[in-house]
Design an enzyme around this catalytic site. Structure first.
Site, mmCIF file in Angstrom:
data_model
loop_
_atom_site.group_PDB
_atom_site.id
_atom_site.type_symbol
_atom_site.label_atom_id
_atom_site.label_comp_id
_atom_site.label_asym_id
_atom_site.label_seq_id
_atom_site.Cartn_x
_atom_site.Cartn_y
_atom_site.Cartn_z
ATOM 1 N N SER A 5 0.804 -1.236 0.000
ATOM 2 C CA SER A 5 0.000 0.000 0.000
ATOM 3 C C SER A 5 0.829 1.276 0.000
ATOM 4 C CB SER A 5 -0.936 0.009 1.198
ATOM 5 O OG SER A 5 -1.958 -0.918 0.995
ATOM 6 N N LYS A 65 0.427 3.398 -2.963
ATOM 7 C CA LYS A 65 -0.741 4.277 -3.111
ATOM 8 C C LYS A 65 -0.344 5.758 -3.024
ATOM 9 C CE LYS A 65 -3.723 0.686 -1.074
ATOM 10 N NZ LYS A 65 -4.435 0.268 0.146
ATOM 11 N N TYR A 110 -4.126 -2.330 -10.058
ATOM 12 C CA TYR A 110 -3.961 -2.174 -8.600
ATOM 13 C C TYR A 110 -3.049 -3.269 -8.020
ATOM 14 C CZ TYR A 110 -5.156 -2.454 -3.663
ATOM 15 O OH TYR A 110 -5.081 -2.544 -2.293
ATOM 16 N N TYR A 122 -4.580 3.605 8.136
ATOM 17 C CA TYR A 122 -5.956 3.103 8.293
ATOM 18 C C TYR A 122 -6.497 3.395 9.684
ATOM 19 C CZ TYR A 122 -3.655 0.731 4.503
ATOM 20 O OH TYR A 122 -2.896 0.475 3.404
ATOM 21 N N VAL A 181 1.197 -3.849 3.814
ATOM 22 C CA VAL A 181 1.185 -5.160 4.485
ATOM 23 C C VAL A 181 2.442 -5.994 4.208
ATOM 24 C CG1 VAL A 181 -1.294 -5.502 4.862
ATOM 25 C CG2 VAL A 181 -0.268 -6.226 2.710
HETATM 26 N N1 LIG Z 1 -2.549 -2.549 3.466
HETATM 27 C C1 LIG Z 1 -2.059 -3.022 2.348
HETATM 28 O O1 LIG Z 1 -0.867 -2.950 2.074
HETATM 29 C C2 LIG Z 1 -3.028 -3.767 1.475
HETATM 30 C C3 LIG Z 1 -2.573 -3.880 0.045
HETATM 31 C C4 LIG Z 1 -2.858 -5.221 -0.565
HETATM 32 N N2 LIG Z 1 -2.368 -5.239 -1.908
HETATM 33 C C5 LIG Z 1 -4.340 -5.506 -0.564
HETATM 34 O O2 LIG Z 1 -4.951 -5.146 -1.498
HETATM 35 O O3 LIG Z 1 -4.908 -6.074 0.304
#
Ligand SMILES: NC(=O)CC[C@H](N)C(=O)O
Length: 306
Positions: A61, A64, A188, A240, A258
């Site tokens: 993420s 992003k 994505y 988050y 993650v």
């Molecule tokens: N928090 C994350 O890094 C989530 C990204 C992961 N690619 C997902 O879509 O679940």
């Protein structure tokens, strides 16, 4: 600075509870949880690192931040028609808010928001072309042409991406998507699967610590106003439902993934990347957060005062 990062790495090595590696993306579950790395990039272009700072990991993420930056460049203020700018207070892959808010994600950093951003930047191109553009942008920011997508991770995400597919189809049901859902999801999953090390990641974040200016290439990436706004979103939404706790403990804009990475920005001072694959219950790197907390204690870096 070298002494500080060395101290942090040795303190992290002695921790017994290193968190739990993400397993819902099977390829991420294969990573050794004992690893730790930290890199601090300063606006003069120098980088101080400790731990396994040249080991590649899945930025997940954290990507992003880069896709949001690209979307702002392409769409300007119209980005805010697609996503909001409020913290969600919900897990990164939550679906509940989307129904109440008619398919418009709270912010660009929850999964639904980043999927909406992927749709916004495709703009009729092939996903392959957009991925090449995202990758080129990240390579330019990190000043490193070797950065690539880990295809195994991307495939692993695709095979187990039912939750993300649900979010995407749900948003599409409101007539909000401009591209086929599969093309958006493919984009994505692949940008989440970019592999980087902490040196590359800290370098890539420097423009956010330096008023939008890339001190290595000498080019302006975004206006100082835009850099400020991206930082504010990272502070409010980058972790988050753990964003408040991260602001309280670390006091810097930050974006987690993650894969166990975190990019944190000390405006005017440094761009910092940490990596340790073990996560807390919210899905943010356990040791990564502790290391950043220690760094800000030692340096006095915080957007809230010393
Ligand atoms: N928090 C994350 O890094 C989530 C990204 C992961 N690619 C997902 O879509 O679940």
């Amino acid at each position: 600075m070298q002494k500080i990062v060395d101290e942090i790495a040795s303190q992290m090595a002695s921790k017994t509870d290193k968190g739990i590696v993400a397993s819902y993306i099977p390829q991420l579950a294969c990573v050794d949880p004992k690893q730790f790395a930290i890199s601090v990039a300063l606006p003069d272009g120098s980088v101080y690192s400790a731990g396994c700072a040249s080991t590649l990991f899945s930025i997940q993420s954290i990507s992003k931040v880069f896709t949001l930056t690209l979307a702002l460049g392409k769409l300007g203020e119209r980005v805010w028609n697609r996503v909001g700018r409020e913290p969600s207070g919900d897990p990164f892959n939550s679906i509940v808010q989307l129904e109440h808010e008619h398919g418009k994600p709270r912010n660009p950093f929850v999964n639904a928001g980043a999927i909406a951003i992927a749709d916004a930047i495709i703009q009729g191109h092939q996903p392959k072309e957009i991925l090449a553009e995202i990758l080129q942008f990240v390579r330019y920011l990190a000043d490193d042409e070797s950065i690539a997508i880990d295809e195994k991770v991307a495939r692993s995400e695709e095979l187990t991406g039912d939750r993300n597919a649900s979010l995407a189809h749900f948003m599409a049901s409101f007539g909000l998507f401009q591209n086929p859902v599969d093309a958006v999801l493919g984009t994505y999953f692949h940008h989440c699967s970019i592999a980087m090390n902490t040196i590359q990641l800290a370098t890539a974040g420097l423009f956010l610590a330096n008023n939008g200016h890339n001190p290595i290439t000498g080019y302006r990436v975004v206006s100082s106003d835009r850099a400020k706004r991206i930082n504010s979103l990272m502070l409010m939404c980058g972790h988050y439902d753990g964003s408040g706790e991260f602001a309280f403990r670390v006091g810097l804009p930050g974006k987690s993934g993650v894969g166990g990475g975190i990019l944190a920005i000390a405006p005017g001072k440094a761009s910092i990347a940490v990596w340790s694959p073990g996560l807390d219950t919210i899905g943010n790197s356990k040791l990564g957060t502790q290391a950043l907390e220690l760094l800000t204690q030692k340096t006095g870096w915080s957007v809230f005062g010393q």
